[in-house]
Design an enzyme around this catalytic site. Sequence first.
Site, mmCIF file in Angstrom:
data_model
loop_
_atom_site.group_PDB
_atom_site.id
_atom_site.type_symbol
_atom_site.label_atom_id
_atom_site.label_comp_id
_atom_site.label_asym_id
_atom_site.label_seq_id
_atom_site.Cartn_x
_atom_site.Cartn_y
_atom_site.Cartn_z
ATOM 1 C CB THR A 23 25.733 -81.543 -12.094
ATOM 2 O OG1 THR A 23 25.109 -81.392 -13.359
ATOM 3 C CG2 THR A 23 25.233 -82.804 -11.435
ATOM 4 C CD GLU A 70 23.576 -78.374 -20.390
ATOM 5 O OE1 GLU A 70 23.102 -77.724 -19.445
ATOM 6 O OE2 GLU A 70 24.543 -79.144 -20.282
HETATM 7 C C1 LIG Z 1 29.388 -87.208 -19.660
HETATM 8 C C2 LIG Z 1 28.724 -86.212 -18.760
HETATM 9 C C3 LIG Z 1 29.013 -84.874 -18.893
HETATM 10 C C4 LIG Z 1 28.430 -83.927 -18.038
HETATM 11 N N1 LIG Z 1 28.802 -82.625 -18.146
HETATM 12 C C5 LIG Z 1 28.328 -81.717 -17.243
HETATM 13 C C6 LIG Z 1 28.798 -80.378 -17.235
HETATM 14 O O1 LIG Z 1 29.659 -79.991 -18.047
HETATM 15 N N2 LIG Z 1 28.286 -79.514 -16.308
HETATM 16 C C7 LIG Z 1 27.340 -79.905 -15.393
HETATM 17 O O2 LIG Z 1 26.933 -79.079 -14.587
HETATM 18 N N3 LIG Z 1 26.884 -81.178 -15.370
HETATM 19 C C8 LIG Z 1 27.344 -82.096 -16.260
HETATM 20 N N4 LIG Z 1 26.900 -83.406 -16.232
HETATM 21 C C9 LIG Z 1 25.905 -83.795 -15.247
HETATM 22 C C10 LIG Z 1 24.516 -84.011 -15.848
HETATM 23 O O3 LIG Z 1 23.934 -82.754 -16.174
HETATM 24 C C11 LIG Z 1 23.666 -84.814 -14.835
HETATM 25 O O4 LIG Z 1 24.221 -86.108 -14.800
HETATM 26 C C12 LIG Z 1 22.211 -84.864 -15.208
HETATM 27 O O5 LIG Z 1 21.618 -83.589 -15.078
HETATM 28 C C13 LIG Z 1 21.430 -85.868 -14.345
HETATM 29 O O6 LIG Z 1 21.666 -85.622 -12.996
HETATM 30 P P1 LIG Z 1 22.114 -86.804 -12.004
HETATM 31 O O7 LIG Z 1 23.258 -87.516 -12.640
HETATM 32 O O8 LIG Z 1 22.299 -86.208 -10.667
HETATM 33 O O9 LIG Z 1 20.906 -87.829 -12.003
HETATM 34 P P2 LIG Z 1 19.578 -87.680 -11.139
HETATM 35 O O10 LIG Z 1 19.012 -86.327 -11.295
HETATM 36 O O11 LIG Z 1 19.848 -88.180 -9.756
HETATM 37 O O12 LIG Z 1 18.628 -88.709 -11.881
HETATM 38 C C14 LIG Z 1 18.700 -90.132 -11.659
HETATM 39 C C15 LIG Z 1 17.654 -90.788 -12.537
HETATM 40 O O13 LIG Z 1 16.338 -90.344 -12.161
HETATM 41 C C16 LIG Z 1 15.641 -89.825 -13.274
HETATM 42 N N5 LIG Z 1 14.829 -88.662 -12.867
HETATM 43 C C17 LIG Z 1 15.200 -87.631 -12.058
HETATM 44 N N6 LIG Z 1 14.194 -86.748 -11.925
HETATM 45 C C18 LIG Z 1 13.163 -87.213 -12.670
HETATM 46 C C19 LIG Z 1 11.836 -86.732 -12.959
HETATM 47 N N7 LIG Z 1 11.374 -85.567 -12.441
HETATM 48 N N8 LIG Z 1 11.070 -87.457 -13.784
HETATM 49 C C20 LIG Z 1 11.510 -88.633 -14.315
HETATM 50 N N9 LIG Z 1 12.750 -89.143 -14.069
HETATM 51 C C21 LIG Z 1 13.564 -88.441 -13.278
HETATM 52 C C22 LIG Z 1 16.750 -89.389 -14.254
HETATM 53 O O14 LIG Z 1 16.282 -89.399 -15.597
HETATM 54 C C23 LIG Z 1 17.815 -90.439 -14.020
HETATM 55 O O15 LIG Z 1 17.557 -91.581 -14.781
HETATM 56 C C24 LIG Z 1 27.469 -84.353 -17.068
HETATM 57 C C25 LIG Z 1 27.137 -85.715 -16.968
HETATM 58 C C26 LIG Z 1 27.748 -86.639 -17.783
HETATM 59 C C27 LIG Z 1 27.362 -88.100 -17.637
#
Ligand SMILES: Cc1cc2nc3c(=O)[nH]c(=O)nc-3n(C[C@H](O)[C@H](O)[C@H](O)COP(=O)(O)OP(=O)(O)OC[C@H]3O[C@@H](n4cnc5c(N)ncnc54)[C@H](O)[C@@H]3O)c2cc1C
Length: 409
Positions: free
Chosen positions: A135, A257
């Site tokens: 991410t 994952e």
């Molecule tokens: C506790 C925790 C641990 C984590 N650990 C890791 C880790 O170890 N390594 C790592 O790389 N990342 C990690 N992450 C990051 C995690 O993978 C991302 O938070 C996740 O992929 C969502 O990305 P974002 O937060 O940027 O949300 P966004 O992608 O910006 O999404 C925002 C909202 O829009 C919705 N959305 C986005 N695209 C679509 C679509 N095409 N259709 C419908 N809805 C959509 C999402 O569901 C969400 O509700 C972690 C996150 C948390 C909270």
Amino acid sequence: MDFAIEDSPEQREFRAEVRSWLAHNLPAGIEHSVDPRDMNREQYELRRELGRRLGSKGWLYPSMPTAYGGGDLAVEKTVILHDEIARVGLALPPYYDAGGRMAAPTILVWGTEEHKKRFLPPICRGEVRTWQLLTEPSAGSDLAGIKTTAIRDGDAYVVNGQKVFVGSSHGADYSWSIVVTDPKGERHKNLSWLMIPMNLPGISVVPMDLLATGGESGSGSGVKNSVFFDDVRVPAEYLVGGENNGWRVATTHLEAEHGGMGRLADRRVIYEFIELCRQRHDGAAIADDPAARAELVELYIEAEITRLFALRNHWLSHTSQPRSYEGAQYSLRRKLSGLDISEKMLRIAGPRVLTKDERWGPLKGMVEYFQRDAITSLHPGATTDIQRVIISRRIGVGRAEREKAGALR
Ligand SMILES: Cc1cc2nc3c(=O)[nH]c(=O)nc-3n(C[C@H](O)[C@H](O)[C@H](O)COP(=O)(O)OP(=O)(O)OC[C@H]3O[C@@H](n4cnc5c(N)ncnc54)[C@H](O)[C@@H]3O)c2cc1C
């Protein structure tokens, strides 16, 4: 798969062997079911020690081939092993090693023999700990939109960029990272995976203090971090799966994952909670109340559905059966039921169950951790929305042609 509830004589023998081994090898002073926020350095080191002891038997990554430090155990034995580790309030691995759990199966599919010999044994023997770095501030669900670059310069790739929400407390030896190797290339054809040693110059790790939870009980992650790369030179031979082939490699990583291998013996706290509700205090038990009893039944069914999906996925991947939507199905169910179960726990036992009162025995504080974890677990490894997108594509309602599941073996 045999769903027999009783162990066969051979399984009973293996269970007894694992139980006896644990009785002799659990490091003295190791605490079970620790909220990751409270896991101090000493407890962390005890878990690493247990990891090395398990690793020396091939039991840390029991499904991996013995040639690379795993145990090559039959599926029934891996289930028993996970089960017995969970019985003592721990998990496999007993510390946060998301990079290892996801990188190991991915390297097995996409790595060269040299990659497998270099990277897999230290992971499987518990000698190194690995984070997964996907991410970025502007790319979460849309993973293909990452911006961290790795540009070839002689015998190295020079990495620049930022990852967020990654890792855990107490550092890591490697980061398994997706990067852009062709900034001008077509989307999905410009990515690669690097195994990055975390001691290279130019890497800084900054904790994200407001996000301190996540990860399954027994091996949770604690704090999450931002990782900055500033002209970091990574040896070219640390690129796995081929330059600009990273999206295909990602299909394996993401399948792992998203739950394609299941997480066995996860969320034991639910079963311990039910047990607690059966126990009598001053002559009364929570389960005496018919309303609480009805909720406990629902809670038990929810927990069992998720557990059985995990078991099925573990078996499907372990025995190389055809797979489709099952990983995302398990993940979606786990995320949604976590919220539902945590609400039910509150209704059944009331807010007092969130305290660290001694009365809750081994559960003290863990229900509160479960509540927080259920909320933050909605995001890692793809959100519920994204799991639905994956399922729809796999069952053929999101795309004309059914999308295939990523290879796991
Ligand atoms: C506790 C925790 C641990 C984590 N650990 C890791 C880790 O170890 N390594 C790592 O790389 N990342 C990690 N992450 C990051 C995690 O993978 C991302 O938070 C996740 O992929 C969502 O990305 P974002 O937060 O940027 O949300 P966004 O992608 O910006 O999404 C925002 C909202 O829009 C919705 N959305 C986005 N695209 C679509 C679509 N095409 N259709 C419908 N809805 C959509 C999402 O569901 C969400 O509700 C972690 C996150 C948390 C909270």
